[in-house]
Motif scaffolding. Structure first.
Motif, PDB file in Angstrom:
ATOM      1  N   MET A  80       0.855  -1.190   0.000  1.00  0.00           N
ATOM      2  CA  MET A  80       0.000   0.000   0.000  1.00  0.00           C
ATOM      3  C   MET A  80       0.890   1.238   0.000  1.00  0.00           C
ATOM      4  SD  MET A  80      -2.803  -0.986   2.900  1.00  0.00           S
ATOM      5  CE  MET A  80      -3.863   0.425   2.643  1.00  0.00           C
ATOM      6  N   SER A  81       0.468   2.266  -0.680  1.00  0.00           N
ATOM      7  CA  SER A  81       1.290   3.476  -0.707  1.00  0.00           C
ATOM      8  C   SER A  81       0.836   4.446   0.385  1.00  0.00           C
ATOM      9  CB  SER A  81       1.249   4.124  -2.078  1.00  0.00           C
ATOM     10  OG  SER A  81      -0.062   4.527  -2.376  1.00  0.00           O
ATOM     11  N   LEU A  82       1.028   4.020   1.628  1.00  0.00           N
ATOM     12  CA  LEU A  82       0.708   4.885   2.751  1.00  0.00           C
ATOM     13  C   LEU A  82       1.718   4.676   3.864  1.00  0.00           C
ATOM     14  CD1 LEU A  82      -0.742   3.232   5.315  1.00  0.00           C
ATOM     15  CD2 LEU A  82      -2.667   3.256   3.806  1.00  0.00           C
ATOM     16  N   ARG A  83       1.676   5.579   4.842  1.00  0.00           N
ATOM     17  CA  ARG A  83       2.519   5.497   6.028  1.00  0.00           C
ATOM     18  C   ARG A  83       1.648   5.712   7.247  1.00  0.00           C
ATOM     19  NH1 ARG A  83       5.359   3.752   2.836  1.00  0.00           N
ATOM     20  NH2 ARG A  83       7.391   4.419   2.109  1.00  0.00           N
ATOM     21  N   ILE A  84       1.969   4.969   8.309  1.00  0.00           N
ATOM     22  CA  ILE A  84       1.319   5.148   9.601  1.00  0.00           C
ATOM     23  C   ILE A  84       2.422   5.608  10.546  1.00  0.00           C
ATOM     24  CG2 ILE A  84       0.044   4.034  11.481  1.00  0.00           C
ATOM     25  CD1 ILE A  84      -0.769   1.874   9.311  1.00  0.00           C
ATOM     26  N   ILE A  85       2.241   6.770  11.143  1.00  0.00           N
ATOM     27  CA  ILE A  85       3.232   7.331  12.060  1.00  0.00           C
ATOM     28  C   ILE A  85       2.681   7.199  13.478  1.00  0.00           C
ATOM     29  CG2 ILE A  85       4.653   9.342  12.630  1.00  0.00           C
ATOM     30  CD1 ILE A  85       5.021   8.321   9.714  1.00  0.00           C
ATOM     31  N   TYR A  86       3.456   6.537  14.352  1.00  0.00           N
ATOM     32  CA  TYR A  86       3.000   6.313  15.724  1.00  0.00           C
ATOM     33  C   TYR A  86       4.146   6.496  16.704  1.00  0.00           C
ATOM     34  CZ  TYR A  86       5.316   1.748  15.798  1.00  0.00           C
ATOM     35  OH  TYR A  86       6.263   0.750  15.774  1.00  0.00           O
TER      36      TYR A  86
ATOM     37  N   VAL B 212       3.151  12.795   4.633  1.00  0.00           N
ATOM     38  CA  VAL B 212       2.684  12.330   5.944  1.00  0.00           C
ATOM     39  C   VAL B 212       3.624  12.775   7.065  1.00  0.00           C
ATOM     40  CG1 VAL B 212       3.770  10.027   5.979  1.00  0.00           C
ATOM     41  CG2 VAL B 212       1.596  10.377   7.140  1.00  0.00           C
ATOM     42  N   TYR B 213       4.908  12.901   6.766  1.00  0.00           N
ATOM     43  CA  TYR B 213       5.866  13.339   7.781  1.00  0.00           C
ATOM     44  C   TYR B 213       5.657  14.824   8.115  1.00  0.00           C
ATOM     45  CZ  TYR B 213       7.928   8.931   6.401  1.00  0.00           C
ATOM     46  OH  TYR B 213       8.108   7.605   6.101  1.00  0.00           O
ATOM     47  N   SER B 214       5.409  15.642   7.104  1.00  0.00           N
ATOM     48  CA  SER B 214       5.161  17.063   7.383  1.00  0.00           C
ATOM     49  C   SER B 214       3.811  17.231   8.080  1.00  0.00           C
ATOM     50  CB  SER B 214       5.256  17.924   6.132  1.00  0.00           C
ATOM     51  OG  SER B 214       4.408  17.476   5.127  1.00  0.00           O
ATOM     52  N   LEU B 215       2.844  16.384   7.751  1.00  0.00           N
ATOM     53  CA  LEU B 215       1.558  16.388   8.438  1.00  0.00           C
ATOM     54  C   LEU B 215       1.759  16.071   9.921  1.00  0.00           C
ATOM     55  CD1 LEU B 215      -1.504  16.634   7.785  1.00  0.00           C
ATOM     56  CD2 LEU B 215      -1.520  14.166   7.448  1.00  0.00           C
ATOM     57  N   ALA B 216       2.545  15.040  10.217  1.00  0.00           N
ATOM     58  CA  ALA B 216       2.828  14.664  11.608  1.00  0.00           C
ATOM     59  C   ALA B 216       3.548  15.801  12.330  1.00  0.00           C
ATOM     60  CB  ALA B 216       3.658  13.387  11.653  1.00  0.00           C
ATOM     61  N   GLN B 217       4.509  16.438  11.670  1.00  0.00           N
ATOM     62  CA  GLN B 217       5.237  17.561  12.271  1.00  0.00           C
ATOM     63  C   GLN B 217       4.297  18.701  12.631  1.00  0.00           C
ATOM     64  OE1 GLN B 217       8.872  17.656   9.507  1.00  0.00           O
ATOM     65  NE2 GLN B 217       9.259  19.240  11.009  1.00  0.00           N
ATOM     66  N   GLN B 218       3.379  19.013  11.724  1.00  0.00           N
ATOM     67  CA  GLN B 218       2.417  20.090  11.977  1.00  0.00           C
ATOM     68  C   GLN B 218       1.519  19.779  13.172  1.00  0.00           C
ATOM     69  OE1 GLN B 218       0.206  20.645   8.348  1.00  0.00           O
ATOM     70  NE2 GLN B 218       2.067  20.923   7.140  1.00  0.00           N
ATOM     71  N   ARG B 219       1.307  18.500  13.446  1.00  0.00           N
ATOM     72  CA  ARG B 219       0.387  18.078  14.499  1.00  0.00           C
ATOM     73  C   ARG B 219       1.049  17.877  15.861  1.00  0.00           C
ATOM     74  NH1 ARG B 219      -3.033  13.428  11.261  1.00  0.00           N
ATOM     75  NH2 ARG B 219      -4.155  14.843   9.865  1.00  0.00           N
TER      76      ARG B 219
END
Length: 135
Positions: A77-83, A111-118
């Motif tokens: 799958m072309s996704l990442r789960i950051i936990y 997804v990494y920049s999304l996680a950083q923003q959050r």
């Protein structure tokens, strides 16, 4: 019982629980049912292999400023789960909590920049949750 509660039931045998932040739950619900099942299966598989960072588990630690987080990156799958893997004492045993901050496309660093923003909102939510649970 919803699908995340079912996942947490299945995770008990690995002394692991999952927590979706408000934003990551929204990410999760954005995916169609088939993809959601695959996401939950990926989290279960990571818990089975070991959610903590290497060498204590199989988690791939990210670079700063996301160094407290790990990623799940399925090839199919072309996704990442950051936990964030956190070890907690629950009653008389150690549990690992996989605190999901973001689920998103593998596309470049989205997804990494999304996680950083959050980050700020994520840690505030975790702190409020801990205060609520200690009362």
């Amino acid at each position: 019982m919803n699908e995340i509660e079912k996942l947490n039931e299945a995770l008990i045998k690995f002394n692991t629980q999952v927590f979706f932040s408000h934003n990551s739950l929204r990410d999760y619900k954005h995916y169609p049912t088939g993809s959601r099942k695959a996401i939950l299966a990926l989290i279960l598989k990571q818990a089975e292999k070991g959610a903590m960072f290497k060498p204590h588990g199989k988690g791939n630690q990210l670079n700063p400023p996301l160094h407290q987080f790990a990623k799940i990156k399925p090839k199919a799958m072309s996704l990442r789960i950051i936990y964030r893997p956190i070890e907690k004492q629950v009653e008389d045993k150690k549990m690992i909590e996989m605190q999901v901050i973001a689920i998103g496309p593998r596309d470049r660093n989205e997804v990494y920049s999304l996680a950083q923003q959050r980050l700020g909102k994520f840690f505030k939510e975790i702190k409020e949750r801990e205060i609520k649970n200690s009362q």
